[in-house]
Motif scaffolding. Structure first.
Motif, PDB file in Angstrom:
ATOM      1  N   ASP A 268       2.948  -5.912  -9.681  1.00 16.76           N
ATOM      2  CA  ASP A 268       3.279  -4.735  -8.883  1.00 16.76           C
ATOM      3  C   ASP A 268       2.331  -3.617  -9.271  1.00 16.76           C
ATOM      4  O   ASP A 268       2.113  -3.357 -10.461  1.00 16.76           O
ATOM      5  CB  ASP A 268       4.721  -4.270  -9.148  1.00 16.76           C
ATOM      6  N   ASN A 269       1.772  -2.959  -8.279  1.00 20.21           N
ATOM      7  CA  ASN A 269       0.902  -1.820  -8.530  1.00 20.21           C
ATOM      8  C   ASN A 269       1.747  -0.544  -8.561  1.00 20.21           C
ATOM      9  O   ASN A 269       2.276  -0.128  -7.536  1.00 20.21           O
ATOM     10  CB  ASN A 269      -0.165  -1.732  -7.440  1.00 20.21           C
ATOM     11  N   LEU A 270       1.885   0.084  -9.718  1.00 26.00           N
ATOM     12  CA  LEU A 270       2.680   1.307  -9.859  1.00 26.00           C
ATOM     13  C   LEU A 270       1.810   2.556  -9.901  1.00 26.00           C
ATOM     14  O   LEU A 270       2.320   3.660 -10.090  1.00 26.00           O
ATOM     15  CB  LEU A 270       3.519   1.237 -11.148  1.00 26.00           C
ATOM     16  N   ASP A 271       0.520   2.401  -9.730  1.00 23.87           N
ATOM     17  CA  ASP A 271      -0.414   3.511  -9.919  1.00 23.87           C
ATOM     18  C   ASP A 271      -0.124   4.684  -8.995  1.00 23.87           C
ATOM     19  O   ASP A 271      -0.378   5.833  -9.350  1.00 23.87           O
ATOM     20  CB  ASP A 271      -1.841   3.009  -9.687  1.00 23.87           C
ATOM     21  N   GLY A 272       0.413   4.437  -7.811  1.00 22.80           N
ATOM     22  CA  GLY A 272       0.682   5.515  -6.871  1.00 22.80           C
ATOM     23  C   GLY A 272       1.975   6.261  -7.119  1.00 22.80           C
ATOM     24  O   GLY A 272       2.219   7.291  -6.500  1.00 22.80           O
ATOM     25  N   TYR A 273       2.830   5.758  -8.000  1.00 22.85           N
ATOM     26  CA  TYR A 273       4.075   6.451  -8.325  1.00 22.85           C
ATOM     27  C   TYR A 273       3.798   7.642  -9.244  1.00 22.85           C
ATOM     28  O   TYR A 273       2.923   7.564 -10.120  1.00 22.85           O
ATOM     29  CB  TYR A 273       5.045   5.506  -9.040  1.00 22.85           C
ATOM     30  N   PRO A 274       4.530   8.733  -9.085  1.00 24.14           N
ATOM     31  CA  PRO A 274       4.359   9.876  -9.995  1.00 24.14           C
ATOM     32  C   PRO A 274       4.574   9.446 -11.445  1.00 24.14           C
ATOM     33  O   PRO A 274       5.469   8.649 -11.738  1.00 24.14           O
ATOM     34  CB  PRO A 274       5.449  10.859  -9.543  1.00 24.14           C
ATOM     35  N   GLN A 275       3.743   9.940 -12.334  1.00 22.89           N
ATOM     36  CA  GLN A 275       3.833   9.706 -13.779  1.00 22.89           C
ATOM     37  C   GLN A 275       3.454   8.285 -14.201  1.00 22.89           C
ATOM     38  O   GLN A 275       3.520   7.967 -15.383  1.00 22.89           O
ATOM     39  CB  GLN A 275       5.242  10.001 -14.303  1.00 22.89           C
TER      40      GLN A 275
END
Length: 358
Positions: A268-275
């Motif tokens: 899962d790519n979480l890079d776009g989520y804040p923090q």
């Protein structure tokens, strides 16, 4: 044309009765659902009736965002100082009315952050005329439940999955535990969905295999520790969660993600989520599949994943003052995608996509 056989109403009633016995609640307090994507918008619409304010505690998964949108409701995502620990004082500060609805996944579906029973009680007392929805998707991995609060508070709703802890991602069925009044209103709003004989057998089997579940969870926990240890020795920063996934911090999300995607390793790519800039999420799988992840990192360029400095933000797996509540039930929502430059595009079940801005 051959039709798919469905179970009778009496069998569904027996399923509910079995759940009530296992959870030590009355069957009238349980509402089983077969399709989470259809159920959640109806729940949001029901509990937000008469109010326009809905507060989300911690990072919100696409499921709840889509459900709120389908229910024509807005939801305020309340983030804390660290994405790896949930501060209920911060969430309570976002509450503006005693009629607000608060949604919190415990553990959080994105980061694995979690809260204890006393924290949840604090939130309930801030919304005496509202509703607290506690999504216990990962309950079996964590062990703390909000069910004891139902004895004193009628405005608590707990969501569980039938099959998440068994790694069954193809089934979206689960159940709600709440006051008989809420269950009755849900039954009035929703059409009775048919249950295939195959799915009924799956659900019944899931509930009767405690030993299989315990062995699976133990094996998954051991694998998580093993992977984390190996990655750490390779200089790859990672965090163990109170769920079934690892969070992996890398220098270049796009390069690392594309390399993993080329090797057909799901993540899962979480890079776009804040923090969560620089983070990938990997769901722990079989030892063979986990070895493929390790081998992929061992072959890719160091510049892809070597990060200068350490993320020192805190992680809380369990509140020191809490005790584990024995309770046998739990799901899994997967957000698979090839890494791209998109800010926060995530795939949900049924191949539906929703663009979520920061």
């Amino acid at each position: 044309m051959r039709t798919i056989p469905t179970v009778t109403e009496s069998q569904v009633t027996e399923l509910t009765r079995t759940l009530g016995h296992r959870l030590m609640v009355t069957p009238e307090s349980i509402y089983p659902f077969m399709d989470f994507d259809e159920f959640l918008p109806e729940l949001v619409s029901l509990v937000t009736r008469g109010t326009s304010r809905m507060v989300g505690g911690g990072h919100l998964s696409p499921d709840i965002l889509i459900a709120a949108d389908r229910a024509n409701q807005s939801i305020h995502e309340t983030l804390c100082v660290s994405p790896f620990s949930i501060d209920c004082d911060t969430i309570a500060g976002a509450i503006t009315s005693p009629r607000d609805v608060v949604y919190i996944a415990n553990p959080n579906r994105i980061t694995g952050a979690n809260v204890g029973l006393n924290d949840l009680r604090q939130l309930i007392e801030r919304i005496p005329e509202g509703i607290l929805i506690v999504d216990e998707y990962y309950f079996d991995y964590y062990g703390i439940t909000a069910l004891p609060l139902l004895q004193n508070y009628a405005n608590v709703v707990v969501l569980r999955s039938f099959t998440a802890s068994f790694g069954v991602g193809s089934s979206d069925s689960g159940f709600l535990i709440g006051s008989p009044t809420i269950v009755e209103h849900l039954a009035e709003r929703m059409h009775v969905s048919s249950v295939s004989a195959t799915k009924y057998k799956l659900l019944s089997t899931a509930m009767s295999n405690d030993e299989v579940l315990v062995n699976r969870l133990r094996g998954l926990h051991d694998e998580m520790l093993r992977i984390s240890t190996v990655l750490t020795r390779m200089g790859i920063q990672n965090r163990i969660s109170a769920a079934d996934f690892l969070l992996i911090r890398v220098a270049d999300v796009v390069a690392t993600g594309n390399y993993l995607a080329k090797m057909r390793i799901p993540f899962d790519n979480l890079d776009g989520y804040p923090q969560l800039k620089g983070y990938l999420r990997y769901q722990v799988q079989s030892e063979f599949n986990n070895e493929q992840l390790i081998n992929a990192f061992s072959r890719m360029p160091l510049d892809n994943y070597r990060v200068a400095g350490v993320d020192v933000r805190l992680t809380t797996l369990k509140r020191p003052s809490e005790t584990v509540v024995e309770d046998p039930m739990p799901v899994r929502r997967s957000v698979r995608e090839t890494v791209s430059e998109q800010p926060r595009s995530v795939r949900t079940r049924g191949n539906r996509q929703k663009q979520v801005t920061k």
